[in-house]
Write a protein that holds these residues in place. Structure first.
Motif, PDB file in Angstrom:
ATOM      1  N   GLU A 177       8.892   2.578   1.816  1.00 24.39           N
ATOM      2  CA  GLU A 177       8.688   4.066   2.065  1.00 24.39           C
ATOM      3  C   GLU A 177       8.457   4.417   3.688  1.00 24.39           C
ATOM      4  O   GLU A 177       7.647   3.408   5.129  1.00 24.39           O
ATOM      5  CB  GLU A 177       7.436   4.305   1.319  1.00 24.39           C
ATOM      6  CG  GLU A 177       6.212   5.282   2.388  1.00 24.39           C
ATOM      7  CD  GLU A 177       5.008   4.989   1.439  1.00 24.39           C
ATOM      8  OE1 GLU A 177       4.703   4.399   0.932  1.00 24.39           O
ATOM      9  OE2 GLU A 177       3.876   5.947   2.258  1.00 24.39           O
ATOM     10  N   LYS A 230      -5.680  -5.379  -7.373  1.00 22.60           N
ATOM     11  CA  LYS A 230      -6.546  -4.166  -6.360  1.00 22.60           C
ATOM     12  C   LYS A 230      -7.384  -4.593  -5.642  1.00 22.60           C
ATOM     13  O   LYS A 230      -7.722  -5.799  -5.821  1.00 22.60           O
ATOM     14  CB  LYS A 230      -6.866  -3.415  -7.741  1.00 22.60           C
ATOM     15  CG  LYS A 230      -7.359  -1.925  -7.387  1.00 22.60           C
ATOM     16  CD  LYS A 230      -7.747  -1.487  -8.656  1.00 22.60           C
ATOM     17  CE  LYS A 230      -9.007  -1.427  -9.355  1.00 22.60           C
ATOM     18  NZ  LYS A 230      -9.498  -0.567  -9.865  1.00 22.60           N
ATOM     19  N   TYR A 242      -8.246   6.094   0.170  1.00 23.85           N
ATOM     20  CA  TYR A 242      -7.817   5.166   0.558  1.00 23.85           C
ATOM     21  C   TYR A 242      -7.421   4.840   1.973  1.00 23.85           C
ATOM     22  O   TYR A 242      -6.296   4.149   1.865  1.00 23.85           O
ATOM     23  CB  TYR A 242      -6.424   4.599  -0.597  1.00 23.85           C
ATOM     24  CG  TYR A 242      -7.130   4.952  -2.288  1.00 23.85           C
ATOM     25  CD1 TYR A 242      -8.396   4.231  -2.518  1.00 23.85           C
ATOM     26  CD2 TYR A 242      -6.949   5.635  -2.697  1.00 23.85           C
ATOM     27  CE1 TYR A 242      -9.316   4.220  -3.470  1.00 23.85           C
ATOM     28  CE2 TYR A 242      -7.082   5.608  -3.857  1.00 23.85           C
ATOM     29  CZ  TYR A 242      -8.711   4.641  -4.353  1.00 23.85           C
ATOM     30  OH  TYR A 242      -9.043   5.057  -5.762  1.00 23.85           O
ATOM     31  N   LYS A 300       0.304  -1.420   0.047  1.00 17.35           N
ATOM     32  CA  LYS A 300       0.086   0.150  -0.142  1.00 17.35           C
ATOM     33  C   LYS A 300       0.530   1.060  -0.285  1.00 17.35           C
ATOM     34  O   LYS A 300       1.790   1.579   0.878  1.00 17.35           O
ATOM     35  CB  LYS A 300      -0.942   0.300   0.846  1.00 17.35           C
ATOM     36  CG  LYS A 300      -1.614   1.162   0.898  1.00 17.35           C
ATOM     37  CD  LYS A 300      -3.212   1.444   2.385  1.00 17.35           C
ATOM     38  CE  LYS A 300      -3.863   2.185   1.655  1.00 17.35           C
ATOM     39  NZ  LYS A 300      -3.574   3.036   1.913  1.00 17.35           N
ATOM     40  N   PRO A 301       0.889   1.952  -1.062  1.00 11.48           N
ATOM     41  CA  PRO A 301       1.507   3.731  -1.059  1.00 11.48           C
ATOM     42  C   PRO A 301       0.943   4.098  -0.087  1.00 11.48           C
ATOM     43  O   PRO A 301      -0.852   4.162  -0.146  1.00 11.48           O
ATOM     44  CB  PRO A 301       1.334   3.832  -2.311  1.00 11.48           C
ATOM     45  CG  PRO A 301       0.727   2.711  -2.862  1.00 11.48           C
ATOM     46  CD  PRO A 301      -0.051   1.779  -2.280  1.00 11.48           C
ATOM     47  N   ASN A 334       0.152   5.089  -8.714  1.00 12.68           N
ATOM     48  CA  ASN A 334       0.802   4.375  -7.377  1.00 12.68           C
ATOM     49  C   ASN A 334       1.048   2.836  -8.003  1.00 12.68           C
ATOM     50  O   ASN A 334       2.106   2.322  -7.115  1.00 12.68           O
ATOM     51  CB  ASN A 334      -0.167   4.705  -6.674  1.00 12.68           C
ATOM     52  CG  ASN A 334      -0.672   5.516  -5.827  1.00 12.68           C
ATOM     53  OD1 ASN A 334       0.084   6.303  -5.424  1.00 12.68           O
ATOM     54  ND2 ASN A 334      -1.693   6.422  -5.458  1.00 12.68           N
ATOM     55  N   LYS A 361      -1.173   6.773   0.212  1.00 13.24           N
ATOM     56  CA  LYS A 361      -2.003   7.887  -0.049  1.00 13.24           C
ATOM     57  C   LYS A 361      -2.704   7.173  -1.029  1.00 13.24           C
ATOM     58  O   LYS A 361      -3.330   7.253  -0.846  1.00 13.24           O
ATOM     59  CB  LYS A 361      -1.808   9.312  -0.347  1.00 13.24           C
ATOM     60  CG  LYS A 361      -1.304  10.086   1.017  1.00 13.24           C
ATOM     61  CD  LYS A 361      -2.268  10.004   2.210  1.00 13.24           C
ATOM     62  CE  LYS A 361      -1.351  11.467   3.293  1.00 13.24           C
ATOM     63  NZ  LYS A 361      -2.052  11.270   4.176  1.00 13.24           N
ATOM     64  N   GLY A 362      -2.130   6.237  -1.623  1.00 12.88           N
ATOM     65  CA  GLY A 362      -2.604   5.745  -2.135  1.00 12.88           C
ATOM     66  C   GLY A 362      -3.969   4.178  -2.183  1.00 12.88           C
ATOM     67  O   GLY A 362      -4.092   3.675  -0.969  1.00 12.88           O
ATOM     68  N   GLN A 363      -4.215   3.394  -3.611  1.00  6.11           N
ATOM     69  CA  GLN A 363      -4.953   2.255  -3.011  1.00  6.11           C
ATOM     70  C   GLN A 363      -4.245   0.980  -3.059  1.00  6.11           C
ATOM     71  O   GLN A 363      -3.104   0.931  -3.931  1.00  6.11           O
ATOM     72  CB  GLN A 363      -5.896   2.216  -4.370  1.00  6.11           C
ATOM     73  CG  GLN A 363      -6.900   1.428  -4.848  1.00  6.11           C
ATOM     74  CD  GLN A 363      -7.750   1.106  -5.210  1.00  6.11           C
ATOM     75  OE1 GLN A 363      -6.796   0.867  -6.483  1.00  6.11           O
ATOM     76  NE2 GLN A 363      -9.487   0.649  -5.363  1.00  6.11           N
ATOM     77  N   PHE A 400      -2.961  -2.733  -2.992  1.00 10.96           N
ATOM     78  CA  PHE A 400      -2.800  -3.620  -4.223  1.00 10.96           C
ATOM     79  C   PHE A 400      -2.390  -5.742  -3.021  1.00 10.96           C
ATOM     80  O   PHE A 400      -1.852  -5.151  -1.766  1.00 10.96           O
ATOM     81  CB  PHE A 400      -1.540  -3.825  -5.071  1.00 10.96           C
ATOM     82  CG  PHE A 400      -2.013  -2.700  -5.477  1.00 10.96           C
ATOM     83  CD1 PHE A 400      -2.769  -2.401  -7.208  1.00 10.96           C
ATOM     84  CD2 PHE A 400      -1.539  -0.953  -5.330  1.00 10.96           C
ATOM     85  CE1 PHE A 400      -2.734  -1.472  -7.203  1.00 10.96           C
ATOM     86  CE2 PHE A 400      -1.216  -0.104  -6.211  1.00 10.96           C
ATOM     87  CZ  PHE A 400      -2.039  -0.269  -6.842  1.00 10.96           C
TER      88      PHE A 400
END
Lengths: 187, 325
Positions: free
Chosen positions: B244, A57, B52, A31-32, B191, A34-36, A38
């Protein structure tokens, strides 16, 4: 067959992908910040044995595969097919060359194997981790050489050729690790 | 494994000692710079707006057995810390627990530890330098590199992330990643490429700051123009060995823009059938009253400790991960 959503993914789950049954070998949540999210899955295609990575996803779902690992007894080979029997139901199945793979090198009649069935048909065969097989062919043993020194090839009753210590004689029973194909000890 | 086999810590005592040392060094760093340690609520009336990031709801009862009010476990202390800044706190930091629904994995635990700090008068570039001063010694890394988001996409994929179309991004993704989902959100493709293709390659570089994110990924950062005149978010992330670790902003101080982003986030949540939750009006009110220009950053403490120790699983650095909590 049930559908599985990414949050139900786990190692060992069997699903249908591109028409083939596959097994999940490694499931990772990615998970990035702030992103969706996977889900990255290392998949093994149970028909071809090929392993690769597939990304889903979050919330995607895939169809389960009707795959079952069954303990069976190896009966015999007719040269084309390898025949197995379920010791409880006495039901018999026959595995072809693709399904049997390298497992035929280690099969001895009446040994217990794990047969993977897909829709009732064998797609792969896993021999026991250790098997005991007789040496049918090897160079004569060297006297006095009992501990160390080189190795030589020996042909076993199943047809497999393994490297064995020089002191091993024809007719001896050997213990073999089928995962590595290596000699372990005299049986 | 049977239930009664799960009582013990997954992290070794040596790792937990190292964890305590690292947290002590962080506190010493901030004390030496006269930055105030603060403590804001973990349970709040409002929830985070990011589409998200899913908040964990909890049930509060003013009268035990009585009517239930919904509260939210904080996904980060960001909103409350900004209200402190607007209250006149000056530079502040906090080490606290944060909560995120559905995030479990090798590098994720739904309850985790976060370090967050804010520097009035700093922009995101000055804060990147301070992040490096604090974190690199803890990681035994001598120096870090800084690249713009556009630079890393150009270097590793040969595309401009600010202008590439969804079709182009999808085509590039198909070259590197096996998947078959469709998605009409550009940022989701960016992303995907960032997390699956670029991040693993950043691993070879040690510590890497990536800054100037696409304006569409601004979250709570200011948007400005880069030298090429593209709209970029004054935001950065720190990757260490491809993982990250930190996410920082030159903070948005414009109340009207903040309110607009909250409702835009809610619109996107609606479009994707994600739950709508109350946004933080108190943050907007604080910005209206006036928050000093500042930069702020959040650091995942558990991941920082993983990197410092060389651990491969978050369970190696926290005593009782989720399945044993």
């Amino acid at each position: 067959m049930a559908n599985y959503s990414t949050n139900q993914f786990k190692n060992g789950l069997k699903v249908m992908l591109d028409g083939d049954p596959c097994s999940m070998v490694d499931v990772e949540f990615v998970k990035p910040g702030k992103g969706q999210a996977f889900t990255r899955v290392k998949m093994k295609n149970l028909m071809s044995g090929r392993t690769w990575e597939r990304t889903f996803k979050s919330g995607e779902s895939v169809e389960g595969a009707d795959v079952m690992d069954t303990d069976m007894e190896y009966l015999y080979s007719d040269g084309e097919m390898w025949h197995f029997m379920d010791p409880k139901s006495y039901e018999q199945v026959a595995a072809d060359k693709t399904a049997i793979g390298d497992a035929h090198l280690w099969l001895k009649e009446q040994d217990a194997c794990q047969v993977t069935l897909f829709n009732g048909n064998p797609i792969s065969v896993t021999p026991p981790n250790f098997v005991e097989l007789e040496v049918v062919e090897t160079d004569p043993g060297l006297k006095g050489d009992t501990a160390q020194g080189g190795s030589k090839p020996a042909t076993l009753q199943s047809g497999a050729v393994v490297r064995v210590p020089l002191f091993i004689e024809r007719g001896e029973m050997l213990k073999i690790d089928t995962r590595t194909g290596e000699y372990v000890s005299r049986a | 494994m049977s239930q009664n086999m799960l009582w013990n810590s997954t992290a070794s005592m040596a790792n937990l000692r190292r964890r305590a040392e690292i947290i002590a060094s962080i506190r010493a760093f901030f004390a030496s710079r006269n930055i105030l340690e603060v403590d804001t609520p973990v349970m709040s009336n409002a929830a985070v707006s990011d589409p998200y990031i899913d908040t964990i709801e909890c049930r509060y009862q003013p009268l035990v057995g009585g009517e239930v009010e919904t509260k939210y476990l904080q996904s980060s202390p960001e909103y409350a810390m900004k209200r402190l800044l607007a209250s006149g706190s000056g530079a502040i930091y906090q080490i606290s627990k944060a909560f995120r629904n559905g995030e479990v994995g090798r590098r994720h635990n739904p309850e985790f530890s976060m370090l967050e700090w804010y520097r009035p008068g700093f922009d995101h570039r000055q804060l990147m330098n301070e992040v490096a001063e604090l974190l690199l010694p803890l990681l035994g890394i001598a120096e870090s590199n800084q690249y713009s988001y556009a630079q890393v996409f150009d270097t590793y994929l040969g595309i401009d992330p600010h202008t590439a179309s969804i079709a182009e991004l999808q085509a590039i993704a198909a070259e590197h990643i096996d998947s078959d989902f469709q998605d009409n959100n550009r940022d989701n493709w960016l992303n995907l490429l960032m997390s699956h293709v670029i991040e693993p390659q950043l691993a070879d570089e040690g510590a890497v700051f990536v800054y100037d994110y696409p304006a569409s990924q601004a979250a709570l950062a200011k948007v400005s123009q880069d030298v090429q005149g593209r709209a970029v978010a004054e935001r950065f992330e720190l990757f260490v060995q491809g993982v990250e670790l930190a996410n920082g902003y030159h903070e948005l101080t414009d109340a009207a823009e903040q309110a607009r982003r909250f409702s835009e986030d809610n619109r996107q949540r609606g479009a994707e059938n994600l739950p709508q939750r109350p946004t933080d009006d108190l943050l907007v009110a604080a910005l209206e009253q006036g928050m000093p220009s500042c930069a702020g950053v959040a650091v995942g403490i558990d991941r920082l400790i993983m990197q410092a120790i060389g651990a491969n699983d978050i369970a190696d650095v926290i005593a009782f991960p989720f399945p044993r909590a």
